[in-house]
Design a protein around this motif. Structure first.
Motif, PDB file in Angstrom:
ATOM      1  N   LEU A 145       0.900  -1.278   0.010  1.00 36.44           N
ATOM      2  CA  LEU A 145      -0.072   0.174  -0.096  1.00 36.44           C
ATOM      3  C   LEU A 145       0.770   1.436   0.054  1.00 36.44           C
ATOM      4  O   LEU A 145       0.566   2.225  -0.639  1.00 36.44           O
ATOM      5  CB  LEU A 145      -0.928   0.064   1.111  1.00 36.44           C
ATOM      6  CG  LEU A 145      -2.167  -0.997   1.183  1.00 36.44           C
ATOM      7  CD1 LEU A 145      -2.832  -0.817   2.447  1.00 36.44           C
ATOM      8  CD2 LEU A 145      -3.006  -0.869   0.140  1.00 36.44           C
ATOM      9  N   ARG A 148       1.508   3.210  -3.146  1.00 36.55           N
ATOM     10  CA  ARG A 148       0.410   3.720  -3.674  1.00 36.55           C
ATOM     11  C   ARG A 148      -0.282   3.168  -4.899  1.00 36.55           C
ATOM     12  O   ARG A 148      -0.498   3.395  -6.129  1.00 36.55           O
ATOM     13  CB  ARG A 148       0.735   5.077  -4.265  1.00 36.55           C
ATOM     14  CG  ARG A 148       1.510   5.739  -2.887  1.00 36.55           C
ATOM     15  CD  ARG A 148       0.641   7.052  -2.537  1.00 36.55           C
ATOM     16  NE  ARG A 148       1.187   7.472  -1.647  1.00 36.55           N
ATOM     17  CZ  ARG A 148       1.101   9.171  -1.184  1.00 36.55           C
ATOM     18  NH1 ARG A 148       0.938   9.685  -2.256  1.00 36.55           N
ATOM     19  NH2 ARG A 148       1.691   9.543  -0.168  1.00 36.55           N
ATOM     20  N   ARG A 150      -3.182   1.865  -7.383  1.00 38.67           N
ATOM     21  CA  ARG A 150      -4.248   2.719  -7.976  1.00 38.67           C
ATOM     22  C   ARG A 150      -5.328   1.692  -8.214  1.00 38.67           C
ATOM     23  O   ARG A 150      -6.703   2.043  -8.134  1.00 38.67           O
ATOM     24  CB  ARG A 150      -4.001   3.194  -9.289  1.00 38.67           C
ATOM     25  CG  ARG A 150      -3.008   4.645  -9.127  1.00 38.67           C
ATOM     26  CD  ARG A 150      -2.447   5.174 -10.056  1.00 38.67           C
ATOM     27  NE  ARG A 150      -3.537   5.422 -11.054  1.00 38.67           N
ATOM     28  CZ  ARG A 150      -3.603   5.311 -12.617  1.00 38.67           C
ATOM     29  NH1 ARG A 150      -2.505   4.850 -13.104  1.00 38.67           N
ATOM     30  NH2 ARG A 150      -4.582   5.713 -13.172  1.00 38.67           N
ATOM     31  N   HIS A 151      -5.194   0.252  -8.489  1.00 40.31           N
ATOM     32  CA  HIS A 151      -5.996  -0.478  -8.755  1.00 40.31           C
ATOM     33  C   HIS A 151      -5.993  -1.858  -8.054  1.00 40.31           C
ATOM     34  O   HIS A 151      -4.898  -2.571  -8.262  1.00 40.31           O
ATOM     35  CB  HIS A 151      -6.297  -0.973 -10.184  1.00 40.31           C
ATOM     36  CG  HIS A 151      -6.303   0.328 -11.383  1.00 40.31           C
ATOM     37  ND1 HIS A 151      -7.707   0.944 -11.122  1.00 40.31           N
ATOM     38  CD2 HIS A 151      -5.628   0.937 -11.875  1.00 40.31           C
ATOM     39  CE1 HIS A 151      -7.678   1.996 -12.053  1.00 40.31           C
ATOM     40  NE2 HIS A 151      -6.232   1.967 -12.562  1.00 40.31           N
ATOM     41  N   MET A 168      -9.748  -2.241   1.258  1.00 41.70           N
ATOM     42  CA  MET A 168      -9.028  -1.409   0.105  1.00 41.70           C
ATOM     43  C   MET A 168      -9.892  -0.130  -0.247  1.00 41.70           C
ATOM     44  O   MET A 168      -9.137   0.930  -0.499  1.00 41.70           O
ATOM     45  CB  MET A 168      -8.789  -2.289  -1.004  1.00 41.70           C
ATOM     46  CG  MET A 168      -7.927  -3.321  -0.826  1.00 41.70           C
ATOM     47  SD  MET A 168      -6.231  -2.791  -0.521  1.00 41.70           S
ATOM     48  CE  MET A 168      -5.348  -4.224  -0.060  1.00 41.70           C
ATOM     49  N   ILE A 173      -8.699   3.177  -2.647  1.00 41.80           N
ATOM     50  CA  ILE A 173      -8.040   2.745  -3.808  1.00 41.80           C
ATOM     51  C   ILE A 173      -9.307   1.804  -4.957  1.00 41.80           C
ATOM     52  O   ILE A 173     -10.194   1.412  -4.050  1.00 41.80           O
ATOM     53  CB  ILE A 173      -7.169   1.277  -3.288  1.00 41.80           C
ATOM     54  CG1 ILE A 173      -6.083   1.963  -2.233  1.00 41.80           C
ATOM     55  CG2 ILE A 173      -6.564   0.678  -4.663  1.00 41.80           C
ATOM     56  CD1 ILE A 173      -5.315   0.994  -1.848  1.00 41.80           C
ATOM     57  N   THR A 175     -11.146  -0.490  -6.509  1.00 41.66           N
ATOM     58  CA  THR A 175     -11.428  -2.061  -6.133  1.00 41.66           C
ATOM     59  C   THR A 175     -12.279  -2.991  -6.979  1.00 41.66           C
ATOM     60  O   THR A 175     -13.503  -2.381  -6.920  1.00 41.66           O
ATOM     61  CB  THR A 175     -11.670  -2.239  -4.591  1.00 41.66           C
ATOM     62  OG1 THR A 175     -10.623  -1.575  -3.789  1.00 41.66           O
ATOM     63  CG2 THR A 175     -11.740  -3.759  -4.148  1.00 41.66           C
TER      64      THR A 175
END
Lengths: 455, 455
Positions: A145, A148, A150-151, A168, A173, A175
């Motif tokens: 995490l 960073r 994004r998906h 998440m 983020i 998800t």
């Protein structure tokens, strides 16, 4: 002269047993524990709440540290991974940092736990694909995490998948959850699973049901996407929520009997069937269903703790020449989780499980409120109840609802254990006051509907 | 030719029975209900929440109005107060606005409810002293609030006293509670009652325990104060929370058998013992304790509803020449309430009740959390458990705690009903997930402590 009890595995079942044995056995008996990690007695179930940030520190998840166990007189060896069991010679070979040793035992406890299922798919070994079982798994996800992502794609939507998807999303983020079945949480009937699906979508999760994962896209050794149902979902991070299997290669190599998902077969004192001086408990064993008699693999800390106590009692009794006092009576498949404000729980058999077990199931579903209906903040809840047509016996209860809904499942679990009929449930003396229930408690509203369907 | 079922009393037990009879009996049978007020099927338990303002309107407390009942084919006569029952002649004399009539019946239902105890003390008839049982009582209190009372004294601290004290404090009125016992809520063991006392004082309520009321100060016909324990407490408004007695003067005049607090004695189909064609249910009857066999007066809407159904089934079976299908199995004294954020519940026997019933009680008390202890917002809760030394049987559970604590009592109620031992409770498959419980559920923590005390 004292005996040596050797315990493989230092989490719930192993350390519960080791601690109980240490309290019960005279000092000349040795209690040795081999734990492959540096940590003991931790809550794997708490990992999603650590990932979400609700629980601050990994230390919060540790009920008792190695130092505390050692102070209690347990010979705890961390970083010690068992490599082989010789049940004839009564010895275990294990490796620590740079050494391999063999240790004899008088009584052996296997408490090796479970591990996340990793499907044999293209790209599964790419970096960034995590199962969630040990604190190290949690640490790895939290470290990821920090980069960073994004998906995130969560594969599977059992309890862990669901809880990780929520964590998440709370982290901001994007998800996606990919689920092979038609609804999330396969332990719920589809009619209730739909409500969970709605809540997931309401939170902004992309949910793809009826979709199997075909493989993982790898870029420079790291995961970059998930291929499923003809599409590719971008992913910097993948969480596997496909359930777990028993970690029993050691036991299998030693010729010990295993059943569903590799779980070791034990009797009701947790003694391994057909092996002398060997006990096992927790996520690495199968457990008897009290309704059907089936042997199931149900990895849950609450079972592990109880089985650890039962096992310690049986081993101590065996060593001291007494009769065991405890028996593990089996389970009724009770489970609970939370998704945002939605409380989700189940116990007993679903409709198909009941049919498979030879019952003739009748299903009743009702919508009601979590307080008297006239309260302005009354929450909604749905109760599904399964009963047997011939005997009118209560077989299963499932609940999805708001505040104060989930724990009502315990009432169903006890009623099922006591082999009550739905008629009995209607007449139970359950708590009533306007802030907690209508004059008929939600389970009784469902039981009345079941009675109606039975006539 | 059809029969006439005559029901006296149009609240929970009476209207549940009337509605069930109307659904089950062919149209040639008459179902007549006499109700002395203008309202039917209301929640007396909801009155404190209406007084506090949490529930907005009196209409919210009415589950079904007279018009709705009439539309369902019930001959409902409101403002009709029964004056005498002649069980030989099978007739009831009643008065409405300006008339007195006598009505024959084939089967009679007595569902006359209960009324607040009014102690025979100097000044008790002053204006401004209210019991809380009917919607008219609630209306009177709310009207009195319009006169901006500055000081309220609540006499007694049972459920209603406690709930009314909270409601008055929420209204910003200085509130004093006077309780004869050493702790509030006599249905709780004193060690838990102390926690309730603390919460009351924390809210700013003046609580005087161990204090008996000697009388009421009257000024110009209105109450102005309460004399208790040698002091005088100013009061513009007094709420009586001294419990209720069965409203059974009619039944007693008719020679029907009564027991504790005037409750009519009935069998397990709610048929009045020793009277032909007469049934009774709800707050006007006594009910059998499933543990001790004692006949108790326990006025609660949930019992009234169940008894109403059982009674309707028995009357219909009697009229149609069938066998009754339902039995009321008795109660285990389950009760729940809330005081601010504190949830309070109990089931089964307290220590002294157990001793009085011939058991040898062992008491275990534990403090635990309402979620896994590592959650930052874990609530606290205390569980007290009573078990029998000889049989290890679970006899009673009491709970005081925060969010999600109170309803756990239902698990205890079912386990008591199923005659489980504390050892059985330890091994129950209860719901576990970190947001709901530690790995041992609170009742199991208490059961383990009870097991320890038994050995």
């Amino acid at each position: 002269m004292g005996s040596r009890v050797l315990v493989i595995g230092g989490d719930a079942a192993g350390m519960t047993a080791a601690s109980a044995l240490r309290r019960r056995l005279p000092a000349e008996h040795e209690v040795v524990v081999l734990e492959r990690t540096q940590r003991t007695s931790y809550s794997a179930c708490g990992i999603p709440y650590w990932v979400s940030g609700e629980v601050e520190s990994v230390d919060d998840l540790v009920a008792r540290s190695p130092e505390e166990h050692r102070a209690n007189g347990i010979d705890l060896r961390t970083g010690a991974e068992a490599a082989a069991i010789d049940v004839e010679a009564r010895s275990v070979t294990y490796r620590d940092a740079d050494d391999e040793q063999t240790l004899d035992y008088d009584r052996l406890v296997i408490a090796t736990g479970a591990e996340p299922r990793r499907p044999d798919l293209p790209g599964i070994d790419a970096e960034g694909i995590y199962g969630i079982q040990t604190l190290a798994d949690g640490e790895a996800v939290i470290a990821a995490l920090g980069e960073r992502p994004r998906h995130v794609v969560v594969v599977g939507s059992g309890y862990v998948g669901l809880e990780m998807a929520e964590a998440m999303t709370q982290r901001g983020i994007d998800t996606t959850v990919i689920e092979r079945g038609e609804t999330p949480l396969s332990l719920l009937e589809p009619s209730l699973g739909t409500k969970v699906a709605d809540a997931m979508r309401d939170l902004g999760i992309t949910l793809r049901t009826g979709t199997a994962v075909d493989g993982f896209v790898e870029e420079d050794g790291r995961v970059a996407g998930v291929r499923a149902g003809g599409e590719t979902y971008p992913a910097d991070l993948v969480v596997l929520g496909l359930g777990v299997v028993a970690r029993t290669r050691l036991a299998q190599d030693a010729g010990l009997p295993t059943g569903a998902k590799g779980g070791i077969v034990v009797d009701d004192t947790q003694r391994v069937e057909g092996a002398d001086g060997v006990w096992a408990a927790g996520d690495c064993v199968v457990t008897r269903d009290r309704i059907t008699g089936d042997l199931l693999h149900v990895p849950l800390g609450t079972h592990a703790n109880k089985q650890g106590l039962v096992m310690a009692d049986a081993i101590a009794a065996d060593l001291l020449g007494e009769a065991p006092r405890l028996r593990f009576p089996g389970i009724v498949r009770t489970a609970i989780t939370k998704f945002c404000s939605l409380e989700i729980s189940r116990t007993g058999l679903g409709e198909q499980q009941a049919r498979d077990a030879g019952f003739d199931p009748v299903v009743a579903t009702i919508d009601t409120t979590t307080t008297a209906g006239y309260f302005p903040d009354a929450g909604t809840m749905t109760v599904l109840m399964v009963a047997d047509r011939a005997t009118r016996r209560l077989l299963g209860v499932q609940v999805v609802g708001e505040r104060n809904a989930g724990l009502r499942i315990d009432t169903g679990a006890v009623a099922i254990t006591a082999e009550m009929t739905v008629d009995d449930v209607v007449m139970l003396d359950l708590a009533y006051a306007p802030p907690f229930a209508s004059v008929w408690s939600p389970l009784q509203v469902a039981a009345r509907e079941a009675v109606k369907r039975l006539s």
